[in-house]
Design a protein around this motif. Structure first.
Motif, PDB file in Angstrom:
ATOM      1  N   VAL A  41      11.300   4.054  -4.687  1.00 39.20           N
ATOM      2  CA  VAL A  41      11.475   4.522  -3.310  1.00 39.20           C
ATOM      3  C   VAL A  41      10.206   5.209  -2.805  1.00 39.20           C
ATOM      4  O   VAL A  41       9.690   4.883  -1.736  1.00 39.20           O
ATOM      5  CB  VAL A  41      12.682   5.479  -3.205  1.00 39.20           C
ATOM      6  CG1 VAL A  41      12.745   6.104  -1.808  1.00 39.20           C
ATOM      7  CG2 VAL A  41      13.976   4.732  -3.494  1.00 39.20           C
ATOM      8  N   VAL A  42       9.682   6.164  -3.591  1.00 35.73           N
ATOM      9  CA  VAL A  42       8.576   6.982  -3.091  1.00 35.73           C
ATOM     10  C   VAL A  42       7.248   6.238  -3.079  1.00 35.73           C
ATOM     11  O   VAL A  42       6.350   6.589  -2.309  1.00 35.73           O
ATOM     12  CB  VAL A  42       8.426   8.288  -3.908  1.00 35.73           C
ATOM     13  CG1 VAL A  42       9.697   9.110  -3.851  1.00 35.73           C
ATOM     14  CG2 VAL A  42       8.049   7.995  -5.351  1.00 35.73           C
ATOM     15  N   GLU A  43       7.101   5.198  -3.913  1.00 35.12           N
ATOM     16  CA  GLU A  43       5.805   4.523  -3.973  1.00 35.12           C
ATOM     17  C   GLU A  43       5.491   3.753  -2.690  1.00 35.12           C
ATOM     18  O   GLU A  43       4.357   3.315  -2.496  1.00 35.12           O
ATOM     19  CB  GLU A  43       5.726   3.592  -5.178  1.00 35.12           C
ATOM     20  CG  GLU A  43       6.642   2.385  -5.120  1.00 35.12           C
ATOM     21  CD  GLU A  43       6.502   1.526  -6.373  1.00 35.12           C
ATOM     22  OE1 GLU A  43       5.623   1.847  -7.201  1.00 35.12           O
ATOM     23  OE2 GLU A  43       7.260   0.564  -6.511  1.00 35.12           O
ATOM     24  N   LYS A  44       6.464   3.624  -1.813  1.00 37.61           N
ATOM     25  CA  LYS A  44       6.206   3.006  -0.516  1.00 37.61           C
ATOM     26  C   LYS A  44       5.416   3.942   0.394  1.00 37.61           C
ATOM     27  O   LYS A  44       4.905   3.512   1.430  1.00 37.61           O
ATOM     28  CB  LYS A  44       7.529   2.632   0.159  1.00 37.61           C
ATOM     29  CG  LYS A  44       8.369   1.647  -0.647  1.00 37.61           C
ATOM     30  CD  LYS A  44       9.738   1.442  -0.020  1.00 37.61           C
ATOM     31  CE  LYS A  44      10.608   0.532  -0.881  1.00 37.61           C
ATOM     32  NZ  LYS A  44      11.971   0.389  -0.331  1.00 37.61           N
ATOM     33  N   GLY A  45       5.320   5.223  -0.009  1.00 38.90           N
ATOM     34  CA  GLY A  45       4.659   6.199   0.842  1.00 38.90           C
ATOM     35  C   GLY A  45       3.341   6.708   0.306  1.00 38.90           C
ATOM     36  O   GLY A  45       2.834   7.733   0.776  1.00 38.90           O
ATOM     37  N   PHE A  46       2.754   6.022  -0.684  1.00 38.99           N
ATOM     38  CA  PHE A  46       1.460   6.469  -1.185  1.00 38.99           C
ATOM     39  C   PHE A  46       0.676   5.303  -1.758  1.00 38.99           C
ATOM     40  O   PHE A  46       1.213   4.220  -2.007  1.00 38.99           O
ATOM     41  CB  PHE A  46       1.627   7.568  -2.242  1.00 38.99           C
ATOM     42  CG  PHE A  46       2.365   7.149  -3.486  1.00 38.99           C
ATOM     43  CD1 PHE A  46       1.769   6.353  -4.460  1.00 38.99           C
ATOM     44  CD2 PHE A  46       3.663   7.573  -3.706  1.00 38.99           C
ATOM     45  CE1 PHE A  46       2.441   5.982  -5.609  1.00 38.99           C
ATOM     46  CE2 PHE A  46       4.358   7.198  -4.852  1.00 38.99           C
ATOM     47  CZ  PHE A  46       3.741   6.402  -5.804  1.00 38.99           C
ATOM     48  N   LYS A  47      -0.619   5.553  -1.942  1.00 42.98           N
ATOM     49  CA  LYS A  47      -1.498   4.604  -2.612  1.00 42.98           C
ATOM     50  C   LYS A  47      -1.874   5.185  -3.976  1.00 42.98           C
ATOM     51  O   LYS A  47      -2.245   6.350  -4.072  1.00 42.98           O
ATOM     52  CB  LYS A  47      -2.769   4.360  -1.792  1.00 42.98           C
ATOM     53  CG  LYS A  47      -2.528   3.687  -0.449  1.00 42.98           C
ATOM     54  CD  LYS A  47      -3.841   3.264   0.205  1.00 42.98           C
ATOM     55  CE  LYS A  47      -4.724   4.454   0.504  1.00 42.98           C
ATOM     56  NZ  LYS A  47      -5.962   4.067   1.247  1.00 42.98           N
ATOM     57  N   ARG A  48      -1.807   4.358  -5.016  1.00 43.41           N
ATOM     58  CA  ARG A  48      -2.204   4.805  -6.351  1.00 43.41           C
ATOM     59  C   ARG A  48      -3.732   4.751  -6.453  1.00 43.41           C
ATOM     60  O   ARG A  48      -4.335   3.709  -6.188  1.00 43.41           O
ATOM     61  CB  ARG A  48      -1.575   3.917  -7.420  1.00 43.41           C
ATOM     62  CG  ARG A  48      -0.041   3.982  -7.469  1.00 43.41           C
ATOM     63  CD  ARG A  48       0.503   3.012  -8.508  1.00 43.41           C
ATOM     64  NE  ARG A  48       1.950   2.923  -8.450  1.00 43.41           N
ATOM     65  CZ  ARG A  48       2.782   3.604  -9.254  1.00 43.41           C
ATOM     66  NH1 ARG A  48       2.273   4.432 -10.158  1.00 43.41           N
ATOM     67  NH2 ARG A  48       4.088   3.463  -9.156  1.00 43.41           N
ATOM     68  N   ILE A  49      -4.322   5.879  -6.819  1.00 37.55           N
ATOM     69  CA  ILE A  49      -5.767   5.929  -6.985  1.00 37.55           C
ATOM     70  C   ILE A  49      -6.089   6.611  -8.313  1.00 37.55           C
ATOM     71  O   ILE A  49      -5.192   7.107  -8.999  1.00 37.55           O
ATOM     72  CB  ILE A  49      -6.450   6.692  -5.823  1.00 37.55           C
ATOM     73  CG1 ILE A  49      -5.978   8.148  -5.775  1.00 37.55           C
ATOM     74  CG2 ILE A  49      -6.177   6.006  -4.486  1.00 37.55           C
ATOM     75  CD1 ILE A  49      -6.697   9.000  -4.748  1.00 37.55           C
ATOM     76  N   LYS A  50      -7.355   6.644  -8.673  1.00 39.13           N
ATOM     77  CA  LYS A  50      -7.812   7.287  -9.901  1.00 39.13           C
ATOM     78  C   LYS A  50      -8.383   8.669  -9.589  1.00 39.13           C
ATOM     79  O   LYS A  50      -8.738   8.969  -8.449  1.00 39.13           O
ATOM     80  CB  LYS A  50      -8.871   6.428 -10.596  1.00 39.13           C
ATOM     81  CG  LYS A  50      -8.384   5.040 -10.985  1.00 39.13           C
ATOM     82  CD  LYS A  50      -7.292   5.111 -12.051  1.00 39.13           C
ATOM     83  CE  LYS A  50      -6.871   3.717 -12.508  1.00 39.13           C
ATOM     84  NZ  LYS A  50      -5.803   3.770 -13.538  1.00 39.13           N
ATOM     85  N   ILE A  51      -8.509   9.481 -10.640  1.00 33.42           N
ATOM     86  CA  ILE A  51      -9.045  10.833 -10.455  1.00 33.42           C
ATOM     87  C   ILE A  51     -10.430  10.790  -9.840  1.00 33.42           C
ATOM     88  O   ILE A  51     -10.757  11.586  -8.945  1.00 33.42           O
ATOM     89  CB  ILE A  51      -9.082  11.580 -11.811  1.00 33.42           C
ATOM     90  CG1 ILE A  51      -7.666  11.868 -12.298  1.00 33.42           C
ATOM     91  CG2 ILE A  51      -9.865  12.880 -11.680  1.00 33.42           C
ATOM     92  CD1 ILE A  51      -7.610  12.587 -13.642  1.00 33.42           C
TER      93      ILE A  51
END
Length: 315
Positions: A72-82
């Protein structure tokens, strides 16, 4: 508070008055409660808050609920690296926030479709960011909700008109609300909860760049409220060969009256909203039509109707 502390000190009740943080109340031995419900064949009827320390030894039992929440929540963010965070800081205002999982045990859905443990209880995990770590300068954050008096008035009016009442809730409401992305806007970077890394649902070097609201972010209620109301104002419901629209209340902005488009007669139904819970009242055909229009606009739970032998509760 200050006056009371001084008064108690003068009375000699407390030589060293102090303030203490109030922690949320957790139910201990939740796994025993679940086992007892299964053994007795009686589904749970109440919602229980579960301490994170009690979930660690049985974290695999929580995997389905956590994985569902991530979807559900991954629709509201982009996965990035440190390392990407450092690059963002060169040209933007960046706020990094931790996050955590909030665990609850709820009564089962009651639709008769669940099997095994789920027919006795429902495990729910919610990912929230720790918005209390954000900077104080956040602008207007307040978002009103329907008062208890408004609910009583709505149900009283519904009974008087011999209407029906049903409830549904928007799935992941805050994650549906776009965050401002213009020049000078803050970019929020979330560190995933440790439990997600433990379960392999997130990488240790992973960070989440928010594109939409998130539970725990202090702006989310206000942003969702404005976004939701804009959609409701523009909503057109087709039913019985006519079109129907929602008109927002003035004294109670959380109450919306349902009128035939272009009509000036008495309302044919009403909608009461509280954050992401929506109560729809009116003739059965209209309640179903409004529910269908809402589910066309947002992903929502199935409409649950109030019956003489079936109570309803918000989630």
């Amino acid at each position: 508070m200050e006056d009371n502390v001084e008064y108690w000190t003068l009375l000699g009740l407390y030589e060293h008055p102090r303030l203490a943080k109030l922690e949320p109340e957790y139910t201990e031995g939740i796994e025993d409660i679940i086992e007892q419900a299964i053994h007795s064949g009686a589904p749970l009827r109440h919602t229980y808050n579960v301490s994170p320390k009690d979930t660690k030894p049985v974290i695999e039992k929580w995997r389905p609920a956590i994985a569902k929440e991530v979807a559900v929540v991954e629709k509201g963010f982009k996965r990035i690296k440190i390392q990407d965070v450092s690059s963002l800081k060169e040209n933007h205002i960046v706020q990094e926030l931790p996050s955590k999982l909030v665990y609850t045990i709820k009564p089962p859905a009651g639709d008769g479709l669940a099997e095994g443990e789920q027919s006795f209880c429902k495990r729910k995990a919610r990912i929230v960011c720790c918005g209390n770590y954000a900077a104080d300068d956040q602008g207007e954050l307040y978002a009103g909700g329907a008062a208890a008096e408004s609910l009583r008035c709505s149900l009283t009016y519904t009974a008087r008109r011999r209407w029906r009442a049903g409830i549904l809730d928007i799935t992941g409401a805050f994650m549906l609300t776009p965050l401002p992305q213009g020049f000078g806007e803050v970019i929020y970077i979330i560190r995933p909860p440790a439990a997600l890394v433990q379960l392999g649902l997130a990488h240790p070097d992973e960070r989440w760049q928010l594109t939409h609201g998130m539970y725990g972010l202090r702006q989310s209620p206000k942003l969702w409220s404005s976004f939701r109301d804009q959609k409701l104002k523009a909503m057109v419901i087709s039913a019985e060969g006519n079109e129907w629209v929602l008109k927002q209340g003035k004294a109670e902005p959380s109450m919306w009256m349902i009128y035939e488009a272009g009509g000036t007669q008495e309302p044919e139904g009403l909608v009461l909203v509280y954050v992401d819970d929506i109560l729809v009242c009116g003739p059965l055909w209209l309640v179903r039509a409004v529910s269908a229009a809402i589910k066309t606009t947002w992903k929502a739970s199935d409409l649950e109707m109030l019956e003489y032998d079936h109570e309803i509760r918000s989630s």
